[in-house]
Design a protein around this motif. Structure first.
Motif, PDB file in Angstrom:
ATOM      1  N   HIS A  92      29.528  90.738  49.076  1.00 44.10           N
ATOM      2  CA  HIS A  92      30.929  91.289  48.722  1.00 44.10           C
ATOM      3  C   HIS A  92      32.080  90.199  48.548  1.00 44.10           C
ATOM      4  O   HIS A  92      33.404  90.400  48.367  1.00 44.10           O
ATOM      5  N   GLY A  93      31.475  88.972  48.373  1.00 35.69           N
ATOM      6  CA  GLY A  93      32.387  87.693  48.148  1.00 35.69           C
ATOM      7  C   GLY A  93      33.124  87.286  49.505  1.00 35.69           C
ATOM      8  O   GLY A  93      34.125  86.462  49.383  1.00 35.69           O
ATOM      9  N   ARG A  94      32.989  87.846  50.397  1.00 37.43           N
ATOM     10  CA  ARG A  94      33.687  87.679  51.822  1.00 37.43           C
ATOM     11  C   ARG A  94      32.812  87.771  52.718  1.00 37.43           C
ATOM     12  O   ARG A  94      32.288  89.058  52.889  1.00 37.43           O
ATOM     13  N   GLY A  95      32.402  86.947  53.903  1.00 45.58           N
ATOM     14  CA  GLY A  95      31.444  87.066  54.869  1.00 45.58           C
ATOM     15  C   GLY A  95      29.990  87.108  54.624  1.00 45.58           C
ATOM     16  O   GLY A  95      29.738  86.751  53.141  1.00 45.58           O
ATOM     17  N   TYR A  96      29.141  87.526  55.239  1.00 46.10           N
ATOM     18  CA  TYR A  96      27.688  87.368  54.872  1.00 46.10           C
ATOM     19  C   TYR A  96      27.004  88.439  55.708  1.00 46.10           C
ATOM     20  O   TYR A  96      27.429  88.971  56.610  1.00 46.10           O
ATOM     21  N   ILE A  97      25.687  88.642  55.157  1.00 41.76           N
ATOM     22  CA  ILE A  97      24.986  89.485  55.708  1.00 41.76           C
ATOM     23  C   ILE A  97      23.329  88.991  55.924  1.00 41.76           C
ATOM     24  O   ILE A  97      23.102  88.145  55.066  1.00 41.76           O
ATOM     25  N   CYS A  98      22.576  89.548  56.489  1.00 34.28           N
ATOM     26  CA  CYS A  98      21.165  89.093  56.720  1.00 34.28           C
ATOM     27  C   CYS A  98      20.354  90.164  56.396  1.00 34.28           C
ATOM     28  O   CYS A  98      20.508  91.196  56.649  1.00 34.28           O
ATOM     29  N   LYS A  99      19.206  89.581  55.884  1.00 31.97           N
ATOM     30  CA  LYS A  99      18.283  90.344  55.490  1.00 31.97           C
ATOM     31  C   LYS A  99      16.605  89.979  55.607  1.00 31.97           C
ATOM     32  O   LYS A  99      16.685  88.777  55.983  1.00 31.97           O
ATOM     33  N   CYS A 100      15.829  90.945  56.016  1.00 35.62           N
ATOM     34  CA  CYS A 100      14.337  90.562  56.045  1.00 35.62           C
ATOM     35  C   CYS A 100      13.895  90.320  54.525  1.00 35.62           C
ATOM     36  O   CYS A 100      14.115  91.190  53.705  1.00 35.62           O
TER      37      CYS A 100
END
Length: 610
Positions: free
Chosen positions: A119-127
């Motif tokens: 989203h251009g801001r922050g991050y997320i984690c994925k398997c």
């Protein structure tokens, strides 16, 4: 900020399911927004132009597809179930790179998890692929990213039916049985195939590709050879049809204001849309006539002959050169030719108003062909024939004078066309011995019997044309009684028996001068003499018609159809109707011969400029 406005003043315009501004509106929430403040304001106009803040609206945030507008919502929307809200989320506002610098605050705990910034801001984690679970939990936790056993999913077995599936950490393998080879995976993998089969497939594929290359190469070679063959054939026809002679002749005749152009076969194919049937203007014994449009937009007539006598090519070229030098307003201009085809193609100027034949025998057109116009056409045709007989460098005998070969432009100006049967007469000759050629009904009987062609043969044919103009009848018709089938014989017989006015076209009698009609008929009668030496020359015929035309222009009063009298100027010439019939029975029978003779009489065998 974003927003929308809806109007609720006219409930008749409301449509269920439509949220486009009547009763309902919606606005998208901008991306990367972290918090929302919804404000609904109602503006009420009391008619005086002032607004009131009275509130009658309802606003909410929800997923677009979850709400479908209904007119009933104005009364019970607050009683409906809540509208779901879908949120995109991310961890903090740092990038993956910045977050990884601080291992204590970095939340992707699983060892094999990955970090992304959708989203251009922050991050997320994925398997990663081949794993499933919660990437925010460490590996010690059972719900962290765990390996997926693809082989246990029997409904979606990733291996070929003959292969054995073996799970690996984060992946799987498909083992083909003995005697088979391949990766064992389902497509897009290669699966399992018997050993050697893949080689056969590779060989077969190679053979197919080789054959395809060979086919394409052969087609290309064939195409090149055909182009060369066509080019050589065009060069052969060009030489065979006298192209080199014509080029030399044109260089020797530079005095022409507009010399003949030698067109290429490709130019004329394009001009006629590859000789499409919609471009056909007419067909005859000598060939087919097409309408063409040149690249510069000029409309032309293109004549494609049926046959040409190869032994007379040089004579044909001489005629071409002479015809291109003819500069007469009553002769269709020859613009050039194409010699790259089996038979030469001739290109003429295009005349817009059709043939004289159509104007005489078509009921709609004949009513427009007045006596004055008919006399004008007769005079102009005579002038053109006189010109080619006496005023060109070599006398030209047309040999196929008929109403279908006399064209009319928009001003009813006559133009002689189709010199396909014409012959040049050397300066030291007055006649030529040729194979008989012409059109039955117009054919000179003396020429038919003796094969001696003279300028008087054109005079006879012109006499038939005048008879057609006067009577409105065809030159030869099997629909008429036997004694009337041949117009020339019937016309002369009517004059002999003093029945001329009975066979004249009624339209002419109503508007024409009877004495003038008789004078023109008398000229036609002289032209139709059986013996050529008894006929006048075209120069004499032209002078007589000129006198009549001048007399017609200066007449004070046209004919009275009831009294059949005319009043003329005091000094206007007067003419009497002389009856002088000279036609033998044998000549009559010859000219009236049926159409079965056409193949023997009309078939072109000598050099003809088509």
């Amino acid at each position: 900020m974003s927003g929308c406005i809806s109007f609720c003043g006219n409930s008749s315009g409301l449509v269920n399911g439509s949220c486009s501004g009547l009763g309902c509106c919606h606005s998208a929430i901008p991306e990367n927004t972290t918090n929302y403040n919804l404000n609904v304001q109602s503006i009420y106009t009391n008619g005086s132009g002032r607004t009131s803040g009275q509130s009658c609206g309802l606003g909410f945030i929800g997923e677009t597809q979850a709400y479908n507008f209904s007119t009933l919502d104005f009364t019970n929307l607050t009683k409906r179930e809540t509208v779901p809200l879908v949120l995109d989320w991310a961890v903090g506002n740092k990038t993956c790179k910045d977050a990884q610098k601080s291992m204590t605050s970095y939340l992707c705990k699983a060892a094999n998890s990955s970090c992304s910034e959708p989203h251009g801001r922050g991050y997320i984690c994925k398997c990663p692929p081949g794993y499933q679970g919660n990437p925010y939990l460490s590996d010690e936790h059972k719900d962290s990213c765990q390996d997926i056993d693809e082989c246990k999913d029997l409904d979606r077995n990733p291996c070929n039916a003959t292969a054995t599936c073996t799970n690996t950490i984060g992946n799987y393998t498909c083992i083909c049985p003995n005697g088979y080879e391949g990766d064992g995976r389902m497509p897009p993998g290669t699966g399992c195939s018997r050993k050697g089969q893949s080689k056969i497939m590779i060989i077969a594929l190679g053979v197919c590709i080789s054959l395809l290359i060979l086919l394409v190469g052969s087609s290309l070679v064939y195409w090149v050879m055909q182009r060369r063959k066509l080019k050589k054939l065009k060069q052969k026809f060009f030489k065979q049809n006298g192209g080199l002679i014509l080029e030399r002749q044109l260089l020797n005749h530079k005095e022409s204001v507009e010399p003949a152009k030698i067109f290429s076969a490709k130019e004329l194919e394009k001009a006629t849309n590859n000789y499409h049937k919609s471009r056909v203007l007419g067909q005859g014994g000598f060939g087919t006539v097409y309408k063409g449009v040149l690249p510069n937009g000029r409309v032309v007539t293109i004549k494609k002959s049926n046959v040409v006598d190869q032994s007379q090519i040089e004579q044909f070229i001489n005629e071409m050169v002479v015809l291109t030098k003819i500069k007469h307003k009553n002769v269709v201009k020859l613009l050039g030719c194409c010699l790259e085809t089996k038979v030469p193609l001739l290109v003429y100027e295009f005349i817009t108003n059709g043939t004289l034949f159509e104007h005489i025998h078509d009921k709609n057109l004949s009513s427009l062909l007045s006596w004055e116009k008919r006399l004008k056409v007769a005079l102009e045709t005579a002038e053109a024939l006189s010109y080619i007989h006496f005023e060109t460098s070599m006398s030209i005998i047309h040999r196929d004078v008929k109403t279908t070969n006399i064209l009319l432009d928009e001003n009813y100006t006559a133009k002689i066309s189709d010199f396909g049967a014409s012959r040049l007469v050397p300066l030291d000759h007055t006649r030529l011995t040729t194979v008989v050629q012409g059109t039955l009904g117009y054919l000179d009987p003396e020429y038919f019997h003796t094969s001696q062609l003279t300028g008087k043969s054109d005079v006879y044919s012109f006499g038939v044309v005048i008879a057609e103009l006067l009577t409105g009848e065809k030159a030869l018709s099997m629909d008429r009684p036997e004694s009337e089938r041949n117009l020339a014989m019937y016309f002369v017989t009517a004059i002999k028996e003093d029945r001329l006015l009975q066979i004249i076209d009624d339209r002419i009698l109503k508007e024409g001068n009877t004495e003038e009609i008789k004078e023109v008929a008398n000229i036609a009668k002289k032209c139709l003499k059986v013996r050529g030496e008894d006929r006048p020359s075209m120069k004499q015929v032209t002078k007589e018609l000129e006198g009549l035309r001048l007399s017609e222009k200066h007449s004070l009063k046209k004919v009275d159809p009831n009294t059949q009298q005319t009043e003329q100027l005091p000094n206007a010439p007067t003419h009497s109707l002389g009856i002088d019939v000279d036609i033998g029975t044998s000549s009559i029978n010859t000219v009236v011969a049926d159409d079965n003779m056409r193949n023997q009489v009309v078939k072109p065998t000598d050099n003809d400029a088509r």
